[in-house]
Every structure is written in C-alpha cells, then in structure tokens.
Design a protein around this motif. Structure first.
Motif, PDB file in Angstrom:
ATOM      1  N   SER A  49       0.856  -1.189   0.000  1.00  0.00           N
ATOM      2  CA  SER A  49       0.000   0.000   0.000  1.00  0.00           C
ATOM      3  C   SER A  49       0.891   1.238   0.000  1.00  0.00           C
ATOM      4  CB  SER A  49      -0.907  -0.007   1.233  1.00  0.00           C
ATOM      5  OG  SER A  49      -1.697   1.149   1.273  1.00  0.00           O
ATOM      6  N   ASP A  50       1.308   1.654  -1.191  1.00  0.00           N
ATOM      7  CA  ASP A  50       2.248   2.770  -1.292  1.00  0.00           C
ATOM      8  C   ASP A  50       1.809   3.826  -2.302  1.00  0.00           C
ATOM      9  OD1 ASP A  50       2.553   1.376  -3.625  1.00  0.00           O
ATOM     10  OD2 ASP A  50       4.692   0.962  -3.391  1.00  0.00           O
ATOM     11  N   GLY A  51       0.533   3.802  -2.700  1.00  0.00           N
ATOM     12  CA  GLY A  51       0.046   4.745  -3.700  1.00  0.00           C
ATOM     13  C   GLY A  51       0.136   4.196  -5.115  1.00  0.00           C
ATOM     14  N   HIS A  52       0.976   3.172  -5.310  1.00  0.00           N
ATOM     15  CA  HIS A  52       1.143   2.560  -6.626  1.00  0.00           C
ATOM     16  C   HIS A  52       0.389   1.236  -6.743  1.00  0.00           C
ATOM     17  CE1 HIS A  52       4.375   5.428  -7.474  1.00  0.00           C
ATOM     18  NE2 HIS A  52       4.967   5.065  -6.346  1.00  0.00           N
ATOM     19  N   CYS A  53      -0.472   0.921  -5.757  1.00  0.00           N
ATOM     20  CA  CYS A  53      -1.016  -0.440  -5.649  1.00  0.00           C
ATOM     21  C   CYS A  53      -1.748  -0.897  -6.915  1.00  0.00           C
ATOM     22  CB  CYS A  53      -1.928  -0.564  -4.431  1.00  0.00           C
ATOM     23  SG  CYS A  53      -3.366   0.539  -4.434  1.00  0.00           S
ATOM     24  N   MET A  54      -2.533  -0.018  -7.550  1.00  0.00           N
ATOM     25  CA  MET A  54      -3.260  -0.437  -8.747  1.00  0.00           C
ATOM     26  C   MET A  54      -2.296  -0.788  -9.872  1.00  0.00           C
ATOM     27  SD  MET A  54      -5.830   1.614 -11.256  1.00  0.00           S
ATOM     28  CE  MET A  54      -4.396   2.037 -12.260  1.00  0.00           C
ATOM     29  N   TYR A  55      -1.280   0.052 -10.049  1.00  0.00           N
ATOM     30  CA  TYR A  55      -0.301  -0.200 -11.109  1.00  0.00           C
ATOM     31  C   TYR A  55       0.547  -1.435 -10.792  1.00  0.00           C
ATOM     32  CZ  TYR A  55      -1.580   4.568 -12.421  1.00  0.00           C
ATOM     33  OH  TYR A  55      -2.279   5.694 -12.771  1.00  0.00           O
ATOM     34  N   ARG A  56       0.872  -1.627  -9.509  1.00  0.00           N
ATOM     35  CA  ARG A  56       1.646  -2.815  -9.126  1.00  0.00           C
ATOM     36  C   ARG A  56       0.828  -4.090  -9.339  1.00  0.00           C
ATOM     37  NH1 ARG A  56       6.342  -1.221  -7.115  1.00  0.00           N
ATOM     38  NH2 ARG A  56       6.492   0.659  -5.805  1.00  0.00           N
ATOM     39  N   ALA A  57      -0.477  -4.017  -9.085  1.00  0.00           N
ATOM     40  CA  ALA A  57      -1.334  -5.184  -9.309  1.00  0.00           C
ATOM     41  C   ALA A  57      -1.401  -5.511 -10.804  1.00  0.00           C
ATOM     42  CB  ALA A  57      -2.737  -4.921  -8.769  1.00  0.00           C
ATOM     43  N   ILE A  58      -1.499  -4.476 -11.657  1.00  0.00           N
ATOM     44  CA  ILE A  58      -1.479  -4.693 -13.112  1.00  0.00           C
ATOM     45  C   ILE A  58      -0.135  -5.274 -13.527  1.00  0.00           C
ATOM     46  CG2 ILE A  58      -1.460  -3.513 -15.351  1.00  0.00           C
ATOM     47  CD1 ILE A  58      -4.239  -3.664 -14.304  1.00  0.00           C
ATOM     48  N   GLU A  59       0.944  -4.720 -12.972  1.00  0.00           N
ATOM     49  CA  GLU A  59       2.289  -5.222 -13.278  1.00  0.00           C
ATOM     50  C   GLU A  59       2.404  -6.701 -12.932  1.00  0.00           C
ATOM     51  OE1 GLU A  59       6.816  -3.893 -12.052  1.00  0.00           O
ATOM     52  OE2 GLU A  59       5.310  -4.067 -10.462  1.00  0.00           O
ATOM     53  N   ASP A  60       1.875  -7.086 -11.758  1.00  0.00           N
ATOM     54  CA  ASP A  60       1.936  -8.483 -11.325  1.00  0.00           C
ATOM     55  C   ASP A  60       1.149  -9.387 -12.279  1.00  0.00           C
ATOM     56  OD1 ASP A  60       2.465 -10.547  -9.086  1.00  0.00           O
ATOM     57  OD2 ASP A  60       0.299 -10.659  -9.365  1.00  0.00           O
ATOM     58  N   GLN A  61      -0.053  -8.945 -12.673  1.00  0.00           N
ATOM     59  CA  GLN A  61      -0.864  -9.743 -13.588  1.00  0.00           C
ATOM     60  C   GLN A  61      -0.175  -9.913 -14.947  1.00  0.00           C
ATOM     61  OE1 GLN A  61      -4.508 -11.034 -13.255  1.00  0.00           O
ATOM     62  NE2 GLN A  61      -3.292 -11.320 -11.402  1.00  0.00           N
ATOM     63  N   LEU A  62       0.482  -8.871 -15.431  1.00  0.00           N
ATOM     64  CA  LEU A  62       1.180  -8.952 -16.723  1.00  0.00           C
ATOM     65  C   LEU A  62       2.386  -9.888 -16.637  1.00  0.00           C
ATOM     66  CD1 LEU A  62       1.027  -5.202 -17.821  1.00  0.00           C
ATOM     67  CD2 LEU A  62      -0.187  -7.129 -18.875  1.00  0.00           C
ATOM     68  N   GLN A  63       3.058  -9.897 -15.489  1.00  0.00           N
ATOM     69  CA  GLN A  63       4.196 -10.810 -15.313  1.00  0.00           C
ATOM     70  C   GLN A  63       3.745 -12.262 -15.387  1.00  0.00           C
ATOM     71  OE1 GLN A  63       5.950  -9.566 -11.612  1.00  0.00           O
ATOM     72  NE2 GLN A  63       7.238  -8.017 -12.573  1.00  0.00           N
ATOM     73  N   GLU A  64       2.532 -12.533 -14.847  1.00  0.00           N
ATOM     74  CA  GLU A  64       1.988 -13.887 -14.925  1.00  0.00           C
ATOM     75  C   GLU A  64       1.732 -14.306 -16.369  1.00  0.00           C
ATOM     76  OE1 GLU A  64       1.497 -16.126 -12.468  1.00  0.00           O
ATOM     77  OE2 GLU A  64       2.566 -14.697 -11.194  1.00  0.00           O
ATOM     78  N   GLN A  65       1.554 -13.319 -17.261  1.00  0.00           N
ATOM     79  CA  GLN A  65       1.328 -13.604 -18.683  1.00  0.00           C
ATOM     80  C   GLN A  65       2.611 -13.434 -19.500  1.00  0.00           C
ATOM     81  OE1 GLN A  65      -1.973 -11.293 -20.176  1.00  0.00           O
ATOM     82  NE2 GLN A  65      -3.414 -12.089 -18.665  1.00  0.00           N
ATOM     83  N   ASP A  66       3.764 -13.425 -18.793  1.00  0.00           N
ATOM     84  CA  ASP A  66       5.067 -13.257 -19.447  1.00  0.00           C
ATOM     85  C   ASP A  66       5.114 -11.985 -20.283  1.00  0.00           C
ATOM     86  OD1 ASP A  66       6.123 -15.637 -18.382  1.00  0.00           O
ATOM     87  OD2 ASP A  66       5.156 -16.820 -19.953  1.00  0.00           O
ATOM     88  N   CYS A  67       4.558 -10.919 -19.712  1.00  0.00           N
ATOM     89  CA  CYS A  67       4.557  -9.619 -20.389  1.00  0.00           C
ATOM     90  C   CYS A  67       5.020  -8.565 -19.389  1.00  0.00           C
ATOM     91  CB  CYS A  67       3.163  -9.308 -20.931  1.00  0.00           C
ATOM     92  SG  CYS A  67       3.084  -7.756 -21.843  1.00  0.00           S
ATOM     93  N   PRO A  68       6.322  -8.566 -19.061  1.00  0.00           N
ATOM     94  CA  PRO A  68       6.805  -7.658 -18.012  1.00  0.00           C
ATOM     95  C   PRO A  68       6.758  -6.188 -18.426  1.00  0.00           C
ATOM     96  CG  PRO A  68       8.647  -8.753 -19.092  1.00  0.00           C
ATOM     97  CD  PRO A  68       7.396  -9.393 -19.635  1.00  0.00           C
ATOM     98  N   VAL A  69       6.120  -5.374 -17.597  1.00  0.00           N
ATOM     99  CA  VAL A  69       6.063  -3.927 -17.786  1.00  0.00           C
ATOM    100  C   VAL A  69       6.224  -3.290 -16.407  1.00  0.00           C
ATOM    101  CG1 VAL A  69       4.727  -1.963 -18.621  1.00  0.00           C
ATOM    102  CG2 VAL A  69       4.466  -4.177 -19.732  1.00  0.00           C
ATOM    103  N   THR A  70       7.042  -2.262 -16.303  1.00  0.00           N
ATOM    104  CA  THR A  70       7.284  -1.639 -15.007  1.00  0.00           C
ATOM    105  C   THR A  70       6.148  -0.698 -14.625  1.00  0.00           C
ATOM    106  OG1 THR A  70       8.476   0.235 -15.952  1.00  0.00           O
ATOM    107  CG2 THR A  70       9.760  -1.740 -15.419  1.00  0.00           C
ATOM    108  N   VAL A  71       6.072  -0.399 -13.333  1.00  0.00           N
ATOM    109  CA  VAL A  71       5.059   0.536 -12.840  1.00  0.00           C
ATOM    110  C   VAL A  71       5.257   1.912 -13.458  1.00  0.00           C
ATOM    111  CG1 VAL A  71       4.289   1.812 -10.788  1.00  0.00           C
ATOM    112  CG2 VAL A  71       4.610  -0.662 -10.678  1.00  0.00           C
ATOM    113  N   SER A  72       6.513   2.371 -13.544  1.00  0.00           N
ATOM    114  CA  SER A  72       6.780   3.695 -14.115  1.00  0.00           C
ATOM    115  C   SER A  72       6.342   3.762 -15.575  1.00  0.00           C
ATOM    116  CB  SER A  72       8.261   4.044 -13.989  1.00  0.00           C
ATOM    117  OG  SER A  72       9.062   3.072 -14.648  1.00  0.00           O
TER     118      SER A  72
END
Length: 293
Positions: free
Chosen positions: A154-177
């Motif tokens: 919970s650091d203000g980036h949680c929505m973007y971090r959750a999207i980042e995590d889901q994309l990593q599960e699909q072998d599609c790495p994208v950073t929060v920035s």
C-alpha cells in the motif's frame, strides 16, 4: 492490589496466547479440509466454503465471549480489592505508607494492563470489523474461482503494481513507471474521454485543461492513487479486459471489447487505515498442488 494486578495480567496474557494458538490451529485445520476436497467437485467445494465460514464465525464468537468474560471478572476483582483496602484503612485508622519503588511498580503494572486491554480489544475489532468481514467475503468469492489474494504494498502505486503483477503472470513484463507514463499519455491524447469525469474538489466544477494537465503530470511523477479512469486507459493501452472483483458488488470489467483473457484485480474498501486498496490474485495453493499431482 499489586498481586491482583499481576494475576490479571497473567490471565489476560495467557488468554491472548491461547487465542493466537487456536487461530493457527484452525487455519491448519481449514487448509487440511481444502486439500481433502478435489477442485472439480463443485458441490463439496461449495459446502467447504460454508463449513469454513461457520468454523471461523464460531471461533470469533467463542473468543469474543472469553475476552468479555475476562474483562468483567477483572472489573469485579478491582472492586473487591478496593473495598478490602478501604476496610483496612478504616480499621487501622491510618494511611499506609507506599514507597517510591512500590509506586513505580504499581504504575508500570497499570500501564502494562492497559496495553494488554488495548491488544485484546484490537483482537475483537479485527475479528468483527469491516476489514475482516470484507476479507472473508472476498476469500469466498475468489475460492469459487480457484483464486486467492496476492498482497500488493500500500504505497500509492497499488493499482499499477497489481497490473504489473498480472502482466508478469502472462510473461509480459512492464514496469510501474512505464504503466504510469503510458496511462498519462493516453489520457492526454483522449482528453474528451476523461476530462468530463474529473472535478475540482474545492469548487465542484469540471477540471480545466490546465488542471487536467496537472492531473496527468501527477500520474507520471507522483504516487497518485489510480482508479477507474486509469483502469479504462490501461485496458485500451494493453488491449486487454481488466476485471475488478469486490466484496459487496458484482465485478467491474473495463475493456470488454477486447477478446483476451482479463487481468484480475481485487478492490478492497477497508484494507488499510486510509481505506481503498488494490491487490492482485494468484491460483489457490491447494488447487495448484492438485494440478501437479
């Protein structure tokens, strides 16, 4: 009086420790129950969810009653102790002298007792509070889909971090920035799709173009919390549906026009002191074990 305080502290500490042990044992029992039910047995899975909820509710009720009974007994002991002390004072007709060391010990014991009472009250609040109830509901909803929550900071980036995590599960790495930058760029290039939904909290008026520009700049350069508008932008950027599961309402899906499997987020209204929070999801541990067997 000191003996009474010490005895009460011991009783409360023992009760809190026992409650923690009981919770751990219950979680182990629940995990065993989950492992015993095949994932494709929907009828037994449904019954399992009901049984788990019942066990947790019974544990909650039992521990709450025990804590309340201990507090009641503690208050009665205090009254009895005070009564005895007053009687002794009347009989002796003199004020007993209390050493400075004894006063320090009494003060320390009282402070420790107050701390233990706050801990006990917090335990009850966690069991019956909105956060616990929301977590239970979400666990049941996700379990029916063979999923469980994956915690996101919970650091203000949680929505973007959750999207980042889901994309990593699909072998599609994208950073929060990168997600933040792409979101702001998309919103700025589609002003008419987003500007009408943003209002100045002080005036209630729709954002001016200057205010909208500042909003998009904050998306890129700060830990500004993301919401439904940013999710809409991300669904178009990724050309992927995004499903948001919540406890007290049907799931929200943005980007339904895209044919890909959705990214799945969990929206929690009572997760932290500041309130709203997004988490990711992951396959249930016992379901993953069954798939490997």
């Amino acid at each position: 009086m000191e003996a009474v305080l010490t005895e009460e502290l011991d009783e409360e500490e023992q009760l809190v420790r026992r409650h923690r042990k009981e919770k751990k044992e219950l979680q182990a029992k629940i995990q065993g129950m989950k492992n015993a039910v095949p994932k494709n047995d929907k009828k037994r899975r449904k019954q399992l969810i009901e049984d788990v909820a019942k066990l947790e509710a019974e544990m909650e009720q039992k521990q709450r009653e025990e804590l309340e009974q201990l507090k009641l007994t503690s208050k009665e002991n205090k009254i009895d102790s005070v009564t005895v002390n007053i009687s002794n004072l009347v009989l002796e007709n003199q004020q007993p002298r209390i050493s400075k060391a004894q006063k320090r010990r009494d003060k320390k014991a009282a402070l420790e007792k107050e701390r233990e009472e706050r801990i006990a009250e917090a335990e009850i609040e966690n069991l019956s509070g909105a956060r616990h109830i929301e977590s239970q509901k979400l666990a049941q909803i996700l379990a029916a889909r063979q999923l469980e929550i994956k915690q996101i900071p919970s650091d203000g980036h949680c929505m973007y971090r959750a999207i980042e995590d889901q994309l990593q599960e699909q072998d599609c790495p994208v950073t929060v920035s990168a997600l933040r930058r792409q979101t702001a760029e998309y919103m700025q290039s589609h002003v008419e799709d987003f500007l009408p939904f943003l209002t100045n909290p002080n005036t209630g008026n729709t954002y001016t173009l200057e205010e909208f520009g500042k909003y998009c700049d904050d998306v890129v350069n700060t830990a500004a919390w993301g919401g439904q508008l940013e999710l809409r932008a991300l669904s178009h950027i990724l050309e992927t549906p995004i499903e948001v599961i919540q406890a007290d309402a049907p799931p929200i899906v943005v980007g339904e026009e895209y044919p890909k499997n959705p990214l799945i987020l969990v929206y929690m209204r009572h997760a932290y002191g500041l309130g709203e929070h997004y988490n990711s999801v992951t396959p249930l541990m016992n379901a993953a074990t069954e798939n490997c067997s």
